[in-house]
Design a protein around this motif. Sequence first.
Motif, mmCIF file in Angstrom:
data_model
loop_
_atom_site.group_PDB
_atom_site.id
_atom_site.type_symbol
_atom_site.label_atom_id
_atom_site.label_comp_id
_atom_site.label_asym_id
_atom_site.label_seq_id
_atom_site.Cartn_x
_atom_site.Cartn_y
_atom_site.Cartn_z
ATOM 1 N N GLN A 96 17.397 75.868 25.519
ATOM 2 C CA GLN A 96 17.433 74.457 25.112
ATOM 3 C C GLN A 96 16.009 73.965 24.862
ATOM 4 O O GLN A 96 15.137 74.105 25.711
ATOM 5 N N PRO A 97 15.735 73.393 23.687
ATOM 6 C CA PRO A 97 14.376 72.926 23.401
ATOM 7 C C PRO A 97 13.971 71.759 24.303
ATOM 8 O O PRO A 97 14.804 70.980 24.757
ATOM 9 N N VAL A 98 12.686 71.663 24.563
ATOM 10 C CA VAL A 98 12.121 70.563 25.342
ATOM 11 C C VAL A 98 11.554 69.560 24.338
ATOM 12 O O VAL A 98 10.835 69.945 23.415
ATOM 13 N N SER A 99 11.865 68.299 24.520
ATOM 14 C CA SER A 99 11.416 67.285 23.557
ATOM 15 C C SER A 99 9.900 67.124 23.601
ATOM 16 O O SER A 99 9.255 67.375 24.621
ATOM 17 N N ARG A 100 9.331 66.708 22.502
ATOM 18 C CA ARG A 100 7.889 66.456 22.430
ATOM 19 C C ARG A 100 7.495 65.419 23.478
ATOM 20 O O ARG A 100 6.460 65.552 24.132
ATOM 21 N N GLU A 101 8.314 64.389 23.651
ATOM 22 C CA GLU A 101 8.028 63.343 24.631
ATOM 23 C C GLU A 101 7.947 63.926 26.041
ATOM 24 O O GLU A 101 7.062 63.565 26.818
ATOM 25 N N ASP A 102 8.865 64.835 26.374
ATOM 26 C CA ASP A 102 8.830 65.474 27.695
ATOM 27 C C ASP A 102 7.584 66.341 27.853
ATOM 28 O O ASP A 102 6.952 66.343 28.916
ATOM 29 N N LEU A 103 7.214 67.077 26.809
ATOM 30 C CA LEU A 103 6.010 67.905 26.875
ATOM 31 C C LEU A 103 4.764 67.049 27.111
ATOM 32 O O LEU A 103 3.922 67.374 27.946
ATOM 33 N N VAL A 104 4.660 65.938 26.389
ATOM 34 C CA VAL A 104 3.512 65.041 26.555
ATOM 35 C C VAL A 104 3.495 64.478 27.971
ATOM 36 O O VAL A 104 2.444 64.423 28.622
ATOM 37 N N ASP A 105 4.652 64.082 28.485
ATOM 38 C CA ASP A 105 4.736 63.532 29.835
ATOM 39 C C ASP A 105 4.321 64.578 30.877
ATOM 40 O O ASP A 105 3.594 64.278 31.823
ATOM 41 N N ILE A 106 4.763 65.811 30.694
ATOM 42 C CA ILE A 106 4.413 66.893 31.626
ATOM 43 C C ILE A 106 2.905 67.108 31.642
ATOM 44 O O ILE A 106 2.284 67.220 32.700
ATOM 45 N N VAL A 107 2.288 67.144 30.464
ATOM 46 C CA VAL A 107 0.838 67.369 30.392
ATOM 47 C C VAL A 107 0.083 66.196 30.999
ATOM 48 O O VAL A 107 -0.878 66.385 31.756
ATOM 49 N N ARG A 108 0.502 64.992 30.698
ATOM 50 C CA ARG A 108 -0.169 63.815 31.278
ATOM 51 C C ARG A 108 -0.081 63.825 32.801
ATOM 52 O O ARG A 108 -1.041 63.479 33.490
ATOM 53 N N THR A 109 1.053 64.206 33.325
ATOM 54 C CA THR A 109 1.209 64.282 34.779
ATOM 55 C C THR A 109 0.327 65.400 35.350
ATOM 56 O O THR A 109 -0.351 65.201 36.355
ATOM 57 N N ALA A 110 0.312 66.545 34.692
ATOM 58 C CA ALA A 110 -0.484 67.678 35.170
ATOM 59 C C ALA A 110 -1.978 67.369 35.163
ATOM 60 O O ALA A 110 -2.730 67.884 36.001
ATOM 61 N N GLN A 111 -2.418 66.520 34.261
ATOM 62 C CA GLN A 111 -3.844 66.161 34.197
ATOM 63 C C GLN A 111 -4.318 65.479 35.473
ATOM 64 O O GLN A 111 -5.514 65.449 35.749
ATOM 65 N N LYS A 112 -3.396 64.954 36.246
ATOM 66 C CA LYS A 112 -3.757 64.260 37.481
ATOM 67 C C LYS A 112 -3.927 65.216 38.657
ATOM 68 O O LYS A 112 -4.377 64.816 39.725
ATOM 69 N N ALA A 113 -3.579 66.500 38.454
ATOM 70 C CA ALA A 113 -3.690 67.480 39.531
ATOM 71 C C ALA A 113 -5.150 67.846 39.763
ATOM 72 O O ALA A 113 -5.945 67.886 38.824
ATOM 73 N N PRO A 114 -5.521 68.119 41.009
ATOM 74 C CA PRO A 114 -6.905 68.506 41.279
ATOM 75 C C PRO A 114 -7.196 69.895 40.726
ATOM 76 O O PRO A 114 -6.294 70.701 40.536
ATOM 77 N N SER A 115 -8.458 70.147 40.454
ATOM 78 C CA SER A 115 -8.885 71.469 40.016
ATOM 79 C C SER A 115 -9.959 71.983 40.964
ATOM 80 O O SER A 115 -10.614 71.205 41.658
#
Length: 83
Positions: free
Chosen positions: A19-38
Motif C-alpha cells: 500500500q503506498p504511503v501518501s506524500r503528506e504522511d512522508l512529510v509528516d514522518i520526516v518532520r517528526t524525525a527531525q526532532k530526534a536527537p543525534s
Amino acid sequence: MEFSQVVANRHSVRDFTDQPVSREDLVDIVRTAQKAPSWVNSQPWRVYAATGRTLEEIKRRHAADVAAGRKGGSDLPVKPRAE
C-alpha cells in the motif's frame, strides 16, 4: 505521554504491505524525525523518499545485490564516542 509509556508502546515492524504511503504522511514522518536527537548534535540527516519507477529500480538492484552475495556498507563513518 510519559516517556515510560513511549518506551513501553514502541514496536518494530518488519512486515510491510504494498500500500503506498501518501506524500503528506512522508512529510509528516520526516518532520517528526527531525526532532530526534543525534549523536553529539551532528545532525547528519539527508532524507530521500523514492516512489514509482525509482523505487522499483532500487528494489531490483537490491534483489540483484542480495542474489550475488554483495553486502552494503554504512553511509556514515563510525566514530568512537571520544571523538
